[in-house]
Design an enzyme around this catalytic site. Structure first.
Site, PDB file in Angstrom:
ATOM      1  N   ASN A  43       4.759   9.087  71.410  1.00 15.32           N
ATOM      2  CA  ASN A  43       5.683   8.499  70.434  1.00 15.32           C
ATOM      3  C   ASN A  43       6.185   7.143  70.926  1.00 15.32           C
ATOM      4  O   ASN A  43       6.407   6.943  72.122  1.00 15.32           O
ATOM      5  CB  ASN A  43       6.834   9.448  70.087  1.00 15.32           C
ATOM      6  CG  ASN A  43       7.645   9.918  71.278  1.00 15.32           C
ATOM      7  OD1 ASN A  43       7.110  10.100  72.360  1.00 15.32           O
ATOM      8  ND2 ASN A  43       8.923  10.129  71.062  1.00 15.32           N
ATOM      9  N   GLU A  47       9.113   4.453  69.968  1.00 17.67           N
ATOM     10  CA  GLU A  47      10.324   4.245  69.164  1.00 17.67           C
ATOM     11  C   GLU A  47      10.662   2.758  69.052  1.00 17.67           C
ATOM     12  O   GLU A  47      10.064   1.910  69.712  1.00 17.67           O
ATOM     13  CB  GLU A  47      11.489   5.037  69.792  1.00 17.67           C
ATOM     14  CG  GLU A  47      11.197   6.520  69.771  1.00 17.67           C
ATOM     15  CD  GLU A  47      12.363   7.383  70.237  1.00 17.67           C
ATOM     16  OE1 GLU A  47      13.318   6.859  70.829  1.00 17.67           O
ATOM     17  OE2 GLU A  47      12.282   8.615  69.999  1.00 17.67           O
ATOM     18  N   CYS A  96       5.441   8.794  65.534  1.00 13.99           N
ATOM     19  CA  CYS A  96       5.196  10.029  66.287  1.00 13.99           C
ATOM     20  C   CYS A  96       3.900   9.950  67.102  1.00 13.99           C
ATOM     21  O   CYS A  96       2.947   9.256  66.715  1.00 13.99           O
ATOM     22  CB  CYS A  96       5.081  11.209  65.339  1.00 13.99           C
ATOM     23  SG  CYS A  96       6.583  11.606  64.453  1.00 13.99           S
ATOM     24  N   GLU A 155       1.545  12.173  67.424  1.00 13.68           N
ATOM     25  CA  GLU A 155       0.362  12.681  66.728  1.00 13.68           C
ATOM     26  C   GLU A 155      -0.279  11.586  65.884  1.00 13.68           C
ATOM     27  O   GLU A 155      -1.503  11.434  65.835  1.00 13.68           O
ATOM     28  CB  GLU A 155       0.726  13.842  65.798  1.00 13.68           C
ATOM     29  CG  GLU A 155       1.341  15.044  66.485  1.00 13.68           C
ATOM     30  CD  GLU A 155       2.860  14.979  66.561  1.00 13.68           C
ATOM     31  OE1 GLU A 155       3.418  13.905  66.858  1.00 13.68           O
ATOM     32  OE2 GLU A 155       3.493  16.027  66.313  1.00 13.68           O
ATOM     33  N   CYS A 177       6.151  17.205  63.020  1.00 18.89           N
ATOM     34  CA  CYS A 177       6.960  16.935  61.825  1.00 18.89           C
ATOM     35  C   CYS A 177       6.076  16.998  60.579  1.00 18.89           C
ATOM     36  O   CYS A 177       4.842  16.978  60.655  1.00 18.89           O
ATOM     37  CB  CYS A 177       7.648  15.577  61.942  1.00 18.89           C
ATOM     38  SG  CYS A 177       6.571  14.184  61.564  1.00 18.89           S
ATOM     39  N   CYS A 214       3.474  14.166  60.060  1.00 19.62           N
ATOM     40  CA  CYS A 214       2.280  14.300  60.905  1.00 19.62           C
ATOM     41  C   CYS A 214       1.363  15.415  60.402  1.00 19.62           C
ATOM     42  O   CYS A 214       0.142  15.304  60.470  1.00 19.62           O
ATOM     43  CB  CYS A 214       2.679  14.531  62.352  1.00 19.62           C
ATOM     44  SG  CYS A 214       3.380  13.056  63.111  1.00 19.62           S
TER      45      CYS A 214
HETATM   46  N1  THU Z   1       8.272  13.006  67.301  1.00 15.92           N
HETATM   47  C1  THU Z   1       6.937  13.037  67.544  1.00 15.92           C
HETATM   48  O1  THU Z   1       6.395  12.204  68.267  1.00 15.92           O
HETATM   49  N2  THU Z   1       6.211  14.018  66.938  1.00 15.92           N
HETATM   50  C2  THU Z   1       6.729  14.963  66.118  1.00 15.92           C
HETATM   51  O2  THU Z   1       5.990  15.720  65.522  1.00 15.92           O
HETATM   52  C3  THU Z   1       8.185  15.093  65.984  1.00 15.92           C
HETATM   53  C4  THU Z   1       8.972  13.921  66.432  1.00 15.92           C
HETATM   54  C5  THU Z   1       9.050  11.945  67.930  1.00 15.92           C
HETATM   55  C6  THU Z   1       9.598  10.925  66.978  1.00 15.92           C
HETATM   56  C7  THU Z   1      10.781  10.395  67.743  1.00 15.92           C
HETATM   57  O3  THU Z   1      10.332   9.387  68.627  1.00 15.92           O
HETATM   58  C8  THU Z   1      11.244  11.583  68.566  1.00 15.92           C
HETATM   59  O4  THU Z   1      10.173  12.496  68.587  1.00 15.92           O
HETATM   60  C9  THU Z   1      12.488  12.271  68.029  1.00 15.92           C
HETATM   61  O5  THU Z   1      12.349  12.572  66.680  1.00 15.92           O
END
Ligand code: THU
Length: 139
Positions: A46, A48, A57, A59, A88, A91
């Site tokens: 991920n 940000e 994310c 994935e 999520c 994804c």
């Molecule tokens: N996140 C992912 O990378 N994958 C997911 O399926 C759920 C959330 C990340 C997004 C963000 O950077 C952090 O987790 C918190 O939501």
């Protein structure tokens, strides 16, 4: 079907990919590994942003790396977090664009493989390109 050796490889690669996570805001580090039809594995973490909504994310990073390298089908996905969180909704939808309903989605925590789902368990009744009406309705 993927063999157990590949399951272990995806689990380890997803855990390793977590170390490249850029998550200074949520501090929730996620790694992913995607097995593509060519046999290659693509990893992602991920990433940000201070403008939170721009965060991506792990994935989707991994899947977009695969697709942008020419892949069109994915055969398995592993997602690694500290606590074994599941992917999520966004994804799950992106996985369903490139993977079949019976595709394994491996949920990994700090200790290793925690849960194993089929994609259609995580995203039943998925919307897909075949739901789009092309010729039958006026634009
Ligand atoms: N996140 C992912 O990378 N994958 C997911 O399926 C759920 C959330 C990340 C997004 C963000 O950077 C952090 O987790 C918190 O939501």
């Amino acid at each position: 079907m993927i063999d157990e050796r590949m399951v272990s490889e995806l689990v380890e690669l997803a855990q390793g990919a977590r170390s490249n996570s850029y998550a200074p805001y949520s501090r929730y580090r996620v790694g992913a590994a995607v097995l593509a039809e060519s046999g290659k594995v693509y990893t992602g973490a991920n990433v940000e942003n201070s403008s939170y909504g721009l965060s991506v994310c792990a994935e989707r990073v991994a899947i977009w790396k695969a697709v942008s390298e020419g892949e069109r089908r994915i055969l398995a996905v592993a997602v690694a977090t500290e606590n074994g969180g599941t992917p999520c909704g966004a994804c799950r939808q992106v996985m369903s664009e490139f993977g079949s309903g019976d595709m394994p989605v491996l949920i990994v925590d700090a200790d290793g493989l925690k849960q194993r789902f089929r994609l259609d368990e995580l995203l039943p009744e998925a919307f897909s390109g075949s739901d789009l009406l092309h010729d039958s309705e006026p634009g």
